[in-house]
Design a protein around this motif. Structure first.
Motif, PDB file in Angstrom:
ATOM      1  N   LEU A  40      41.701   1.367  21.278  1.00  0.00           N
ATOM      2  CA  LEU A  40      42.870   0.842  20.569  1.00  0.00           C
ATOM      3  C   LEU A  40      43.962   1.888  20.429  1.00  0.00           C
ATOM      4  O   LEU A  40      45.139   1.546  20.286  1.00  0.00           O
ATOM      5  N   GLY A  41      43.559   3.138  20.442  1.00  0.00           N
ATOM      6  CA  GLY A  41      44.554   4.197  20.282  1.00  0.00           C
ATOM      7  C   GLY A  41      43.940   5.549  20.545  1.00  0.00           C
ATOM      8  O   GLY A  41      42.724   5.710  20.503  1.00  0.00           O
ATOM      9  N   VAL A  48      40.442   5.832  18.889  1.00  0.00           N
ATOM     10  CA  VAL A  48      40.085   4.672  18.076  1.00  0.00           C
ATOM     11  C   VAL A  48      39.586   3.570  19.013  1.00  0.00           C
ATOM     12  O   VAL A  48      40.275   3.202  19.964  1.00  0.00           O
ATOM     13  N   ALA A  61      37.769  -1.169  13.595  1.00  0.00           N
ATOM     14  CA  ALA A  61      38.302  -0.114  14.453  1.00  0.00           C
ATOM     15  C   ALA A  61      37.530   1.143  14.067  1.00  0.00           C
ATOM     16  O   ALA A  61      37.446   1.484  12.890  1.00  0.00           O
ATOM     17  N   VAL A  96      44.730   0.600   5.546  1.00  0.00           N
ATOM     18  CA  VAL A  96      43.515   0.513   6.350  1.00  0.00           C
ATOM     19  C   VAL A  96      42.351   1.026   5.511  1.00  0.00           C
ATOM     20  O   VAL A  96      42.402   2.120   4.970  1.00  0.00           O
ATOM     21  N   ASP A 113      39.222  -0.833   8.926  1.00  0.00           N
ATOM     22  CA  ASP A 113      39.803  -2.143   9.192  1.00  0.00           C
ATOM     23  C   ASP A 113      40.476  -2.136  10.566  1.00  0.00           C
ATOM     24  O   ASP A 113      41.153  -1.168  10.917  1.00  0.00           O
ATOM     25  N   VAL A 114      40.323  -3.215  11.291  1.00  0.00           N
ATOM     26  CA  VAL A 114      41.043  -3.323  12.563  1.00  0.00           C
ATOM     27  C   VAL A 114      42.370  -4.031  12.311  1.00  0.00           C
ATOM     28  O   VAL A 114      42.459  -4.946  11.497  1.00  0.00           O
ATOM     29  N   ALA A 115      43.411  -3.529  12.951  1.00  0.00           N
ATOM     30  CA  ALA A 115      44.740  -4.145  12.853  1.00  0.00           C
ATOM     31  C   ALA A 115      45.086  -4.609  14.262  1.00  0.00           C
ATOM     32  O   ALA A 115      45.586  -3.840  15.078  1.00  0.00           O
ATOM     33  N   LEU A 165      50.483  -0.269  10.930  1.00  0.00           N
ATOM     34  CA  LEU A 165      49.831  -1.195  11.855  1.00  0.00           C
ATOM     35  C   LEU A 165      49.987  -2.617  11.341  1.00  0.00           C
ATOM     36  O   LEU A 165      50.335  -2.832  10.170  1.00  0.00           O
TER      37      LEU A 165
HETATM   38  N1  ADE Z   1      44.902   2.134  16.359  1.00  0.00           N
HETATM   39  C1  ADE Z   1      44.651   3.125  15.515  1.00  0.00           C
HETATM   40  N2  ADE Z   1      44.022   2.689  14.433  1.00  0.00           N
HETATM   41  C2  ADE Z   1      43.876   1.357  14.592  1.00  0.00           C
HETATM   42  C3  ADE Z   1      43.309   0.324  13.807  1.00  0.00           C
HETATM   43  N3  ADE Z   1      42.763   0.572  12.620  1.00  0.00           N
HETATM   44  N4  ADE Z   1      43.359  -0.929  14.277  1.00  0.00           N
HETATM   45  C4  ADE Z   1      43.911  -1.170  15.464  1.00  0.00           C
HETATM   46  N5  ADE Z   1      44.456  -0.243  16.245  1.00  0.00           N
HETATM   47  C5  ADE Z   1      44.432   1.006  15.818  1.00  0.00           C
END
Ligand code: ADE
Length: 321
Positions: A40-41, A48, A61, A96, A113-115, A165
């Motif tokens: 995700l990052g 992540v 995440a 988060v 938490d997922v964003a 996010l």
């Molecule tokens: N990128 C970094 N942190 C994240 C998260 N908690 N959810 C989604 N993408 C992310």
């Protein structure tokens, strides 16, 4: 030794398996309790990953931090700050949440938490600028989350659209507390023993840290000292950026950006909404004591009609266009 989890419940629990036989199961979540998915990052010390709890199928995440790299770059303290900060910020929908931490030989894991809609910056870049309604909504959610973290004695110090996010409802989730400053816990019961090394008001970390150039407050550049109002300077920069598509202070390099900040050298593009202009002008004020306070921002005409508090998080996000 540095990574020992203070206060964590570590141990085993006896459970009865499907055949009726007693088995010992670890109480604490570990790497094996999750199945990992896409990236995700990526940060300088961490990756992540999307992950699913194998038992509950809940999505998270998971921030994976490389121990060797952190030790080599002397970032152990920051990693602990992030964990201790997130452990203080557990009761707000705009931040988060940290659910579990664990580690293996190579890595530390933070289950968050997922964003699912990623960074506010990405959304802004895709559509160019936000209209007043969207800026009011996202600005209000960001401000409500800042108010909560300040009430819990946390200064973020690196607020920017990359660290905001958006979840599946397109609601705000603030992240990246690795450079936060923990004020003395206003609720803490005084305890005996060694001082907690992360709770600085006075140590050298405050004097060595500078956030992202474009959002850094002038007091950080001149006195090297961040306060709650430093986050409100960054908030002013974010409001400006949502409406105009670019941060107010931006130059070819960090040095020139700092010069612009110290010189309060910025302009509003033509057509910038007047109420928003008034708000930004009262936030981008050099003296942090004279900057608009949290309560005054909430009462500013730009946020007229906003219902602060929990109802802000039950509201449907406005359509971006
Ligand atoms: N990128 C970094 N942190 C994240 C998260 N908690 N959810 C989604 N993408 C992310």
């Amino acid at each position: 030794e540095e990574w020992k989890e203070r206060g964590a419940a570590v141990g085993v629990r006896q459970e009865i398996d499907s055949s009726g036989k007693p088995v010992l199961r670890s109480v604490k979540k570990g790497v094996r309790d999750f199945s990992f998915g896409r990236t995700l990052g990526e940060g300088s010390y961490s990756t992540v990953l999307a992950a699913t709890d194998r038992q509950t199928l809940k999505e998270y995440a998971v921030k994976v931090l490389d121990k060797r790299h952190i030790i080599k770059e002397k970032k152990i303290k920051y990693v602990n700050i992030e964990k201790n900060t997130l452990n203080r910020l557990t009761e707000h929908p705009g931040i988060v949440r940290l659910y579990y931490t664990f580690q293996d030989e190579k890595s530390l894991y933070y289950v968050l938490d997922v964003a699912s809609n990623g960074e506010l910056l990405g959304v802004l870049k895709k559509i160019g600028t936000f209209d007043v309604e969207c800026t009011r909504f996202y600005g209000a959610q960001i401000l409500d989350a800042i108010d909560y973290m300040h009430s819990r004695g946390v200064i973020h110090r690196d607020l920017k659209p990359e660290n905001v996010l958006l979840d599946d409802q397109m609601h705000v989730k603030i992240t990246d507390f690795g450079t936060a400053k923990l004020l003395k816990d206003p609720y803490a019961v005084p305890k005996q023993g060694l001082p907690d090394m992360d709770k600085e008001d006075d140590d050298n970390r405050a004097a060595s840290f500078v956030g992202t150039a474009e959002y850094v407050s002038p007091e950080l550049l001149t006195d090297k000292n961040a306060c709650k109002a430093s986050d409100l300077w960054a908030f002013g920069c974010i409001i400006y950026q949502l409406l105009s598509g670019r941060p107010p202070f931006k130059a070819a390099n960090e040095y020139l950006t700092f010069q612009k900040i110290v010189g309060l050298d910025y302009e509003f593009p033509p057509g910038f909404p007047p109420a928003a202009r008034d708000l930004v002008e009262r936030l981008l004020v050099h003296d942090p004591q004279r900057r608009l306070s949290m309560e005054h921002i909430k009462n500013h005409e730009f946020f007229d009609g906003v219902k602060w508090g929990r109802s802000l998080w039950r509201q449907k996000a406005p359509r971006l266009m």
